[in-house]
Design a protein around this motif. Structure first.
Motif, mmCIF file in Angstrom:
data_model
loop_
_atom_site.group_PDB
_atom_site.id
_atom_site.type_symbol
_atom_site.label_atom_id
_atom_site.label_comp_id
_atom_site.label_asym_id
_atom_site.label_seq_id
_atom_site.Cartn_x
_atom_site.Cartn_y
_atom_site.Cartn_z
ATOM 1 N N LYS A 1 0.829 -1.206 0.000
ATOM 2 C CA LYS A 1 0.000 0.000 0.000
ATOM 3 C C LYS A 1 0.864 1.257 0.000
ATOM 4 O O LYS A 1 0.528 2.261 -0.643
ATOM 5 C CB LYS A 1 -0.930 -0.017 1.215
ATOM 6 C CG LYS A 1 -1.796 1.219 1.399
ATOM 7 C CD LYS A 1 -2.912 1.286 0.386
ATOM 8 C CE LYS A 1 -3.864 2.444 0.708
ATOM 9 N NZ LYS A 1 -4.938 2.584 -0.296
ATOM 10 N N LYS A 2 1.983 1.212 0.685
ATOM 11 C CA LYS A 2 2.890 2.366 0.716
ATOM 12 C C LYS A 2 3.494 2.614 -0.663
ATOM 13 O O LYS A 2 3.654 3.759 -1.095
ATOM 14 C CB LYS A 2 4.001 2.130 1.743
ATOM 15 C CG LYS A 2 4.934 3.323 1.916
ATOM 16 C CD LYS A 2 5.957 3.062 2.999
ATOM 17 C CE LYS A 2 6.897 4.273 3.170
ATOM 18 N NZ LYS A 2 7.920 4.017 4.228
ATOM 19 N N GLU A 3 3.821 1.535 -1.376
ATOM 20 C CA GLU A 3 4.402 1.654 -2.716
ATOM 21 C C GLU A 3 3.330 2.030 -3.740
ATOM 22 O O GLU A 3 3.617 2.748 -4.703
ATOM 23 C CB GLU A 3 5.054 0.325 -3.103
ATOM 24 C CG GLU A 3 5.803 0.349 -4.425
ATOM 25 C CD GLU A 3 7.107 1.135 -4.385
ATOM 26 O OE1 GLU A 3 7.512 1.668 -5.437
ATOM 27 O OE2 GLU A 3 7.723 1.223 -3.286
ATOM 28 N N PHE A 4 2.098 1.541 -3.521
ATOM 29 C CA PHE A 4 0.988 1.800 -4.443
ATOM 30 C C PHE A 4 -0.208 2.313 -3.643
ATOM 31 O O PHE A 4 -1.124 1.541 -3.325
ATOM 32 C CB PHE A 4 0.623 0.530 -5.217
ATOM 33 C CG PHE A 4 1.752 0.011 -6.075
ATOM 34 C CD1 PHE A 4 1.976 0.526 -7.341
ATOM 35 C CD2 PHE A 4 2.602 -0.982 -5.589
ATOM 36 C CE1 PHE A 4 3.018 0.064 -8.128
ATOM 37 C CE2 PHE A 4 3.659 -1.448 -6.369
ATOM 38 C CZ PHE A 4 3.872 -0.918 -7.640
ATOM 39 N N PRO A 5 -0.226 3.605 -3.321
ATOM 40 C CA PRO A 5 -1.269 4.167 -2.454
ATOM 41 C C PRO A 5 -2.682 4.006 -2.995
ATOM 42 O O PRO A 5 -3.651 4.047 -2.233
ATOM 43 C CB PRO A 5 -0.892 5.658 -2.378
ATOM 44 C CG PRO A 5 0.560 5.714 -2.710
ATOM 45 C CD PRO A 5 0.793 4.616 -3.691
ATOM 46 N N GLU A 6 -2.804 3.794 -4.312
ATOM 47 C CA GLU A 6 -4.131 3.653 -4.908
ATOM 48 C C GLU A 6 -4.763 2.289 -4.640
ATOM 49 O O GLU A 6 -5.942 2.060 -4.960
ATOM 50 C CB GLU A 6 -4.051 3.884 -6.428
ATOM 51 C CG GLU A 6 -3.307 2.806 -7.213
ATOM 52 C CD GLU A 6 -1.789 2.967 -7.261
ATOM 53 O OE1 GLU A 6 -1.162 2.298 -8.120
ATOM 54 O OE2 GLU A 6 -1.235 3.742 -6.453
ATOM 55 N N LEU A 7 -4.031 1.355 -4.056
ATOM 56 C CA LEU A 7 -4.520 -0.005 -3.803
ATOM 57 C C LEU A 7 -5.757 0.021 -2.909
ATOM 58 O O LEU A 7 -5.745 0.601 -1.827
ATOM 59 C CB LEU A 7 -3.407 -0.828 -3.142
ATOM 60 C CG LEU A 7 -3.703 -2.291 -2.834
ATOM 61 C CD1 LEU A 7 -3.955 -3.078 -4.112
ATOM 62 C CD2 LEU A 7 -2.543 -2.909 -2.047
ATOM 63 N N LEU A 8 -6.828 -0.621 -3.378
ATOM 64 C CA LEU A 8 -8.096 -0.599 -2.657
ATOM 65 C C LEU A 8 -8.167 -1.674 -1.570
ATOM 66 O O LEU A 8 -7.611 -2.768 -1.739
ATOM 67 C CB LEU A 8 -9.256 -0.822 -3.623
ATOM 68 C CG LEU A 8 -9.547 0.273 -4.642
ATOM 69 C CD1 LEU A 8 -10.672 -0.173 -5.583
ATOM 70 C CD2 LEU A 8 -9.918 1.581 -3.953
#
Length: 303
Positions: A275-282
């Motif tokens: 999530k930190k690397e890909f903040p858009e992750l739902l």
């Protein structure tokens, strides 16, 4: 071996992917994603445990990255691995290590679709606590031979700095006809257990794995949507969005144990790193609705 591409965009990006697992579910989806995005790719023809065949594949494809979606999960399920142990080791351990080693020799990053079914709820990670297993945690689930082999190879792959290990769990896609889809599986069972688990929505996470390759990320990653969802919650969504007449019955883990050979893993993986690397992750429930159930909606929206 020819590289396939849908347009000339991949030439500009310089990306060339070599994918293992052409006949598998994830391998097939990955190839279609690459074609849709104009990324040049080829499927490996060699068997993972055959070093010379892997070397020939790499020489022919000249890839920038290698993806491994091959391996043995068993048909119709992982119980197959209990009675085919040598074959399971050959594919899941020997084959994966050989591919990682060949890639390392050639300076190539290997994106390896692994499993998070190597943990089970315990005293430090109780069911319902919201405390998930981290990437650094040591696997504690040894109930099935399949999971044992996956835990073995994950530990050994830590020594390969060129490997990106993605812990997939109970994968789900918007294709509700695919028998490998977790939702499809549980809608066809006579009875289901009702336990919250971390899961992987492939429609959202497979594109992220391509982005991880572009960023040359390595190491172990819990490759699941944040949070957990229970079997009953998924089946309730299925009833509400797909089939209002659908019904199901539950049974306990003790009752389930009577109809399967090997126990199944149940756990929560901490997805903070991803999530930190890909903040858009739902979160898992939001992703289920957006990526799986809304596109397949067959019942009218209730007021």
């Amino acid at each position: 071996m020819g590289l396939a591409t849908a347009n000339g965009d991949s030439q500009a990006s310089g990306l060339r992917f070599l994918i293992y697992g052409r006949t598998g579910w994830i391998g097939g989806l990955l190839g279609r994603l690459c074609a849709d995005r104009g990324i040049a790719f080829a499927y490996g023809a060699g068997r993972l445990e055959n070093r010379s065949q892997l070397e020939a594949d790499i020489a022919a494809a000249a890839p920038t990255h290698v993806f491994n979606a091959a391996g043995v999960t068993g048909r119709p399920n992982v119980d197959w691995c209990e009675t085919h142990r040598a074959e399971t080791i050959r594919a899941n351990v020997v084959g994966t290590l050989t591919l990682a080693d060949v890639c390392r020799e050639r300076g190539l990053i290997l994106i390896n679709y692994a499993t998070g079914c190597i943990f089970e709820y315990d005293e430090k990670h109780p069911l319902g606590s919201g405390v998930g297993f981290l990437e650094e945690d040591t696997p504690n689930f040894v109930g099935s031979f399949y999971s044992k082999t996956k835990a073995m190879v994950e530990e050994l792959l830590k020594n390969y700095e060129n490997v990106c290990t993605l812990r997939v769990r109970m994968p789900i896609s918007s294709d509700l006809t695919n028998p490998r889809n977790f939702i499809t599986k549980i809608t066809r069972y006579d009875k289901v257990v009702d336990i919250p688990n971390s899961m992987t929505i492939l429609d959202e996470l497979l594109p992220i794995s391509i982005e991880m390759a572009k960023r040359n990320l390595t190491g172990i990653w819990n490759f699941t949507n944040p949070g957990v969802v229970s079997h009953n919650e998924i089946l309730e969504m299925y009833r509400d969005y797909i089939d209002p007449e659908f019904s199901w019955r539950n049974f306990t883990l003790a009752e389930q144990a009577k109809v399967i050979v090997a126990p199944r893993s149940n756990n929560e993986l901490d997805a903070t790193k991803l999530k930190k690397e890909f903040p858009e992750l739902l979160p898992i429930k939001e992703s289920l609705i957006k990526n799986v159930f809304q596109p397949n909606r067959k019942t009218p929206i209730r007021p």
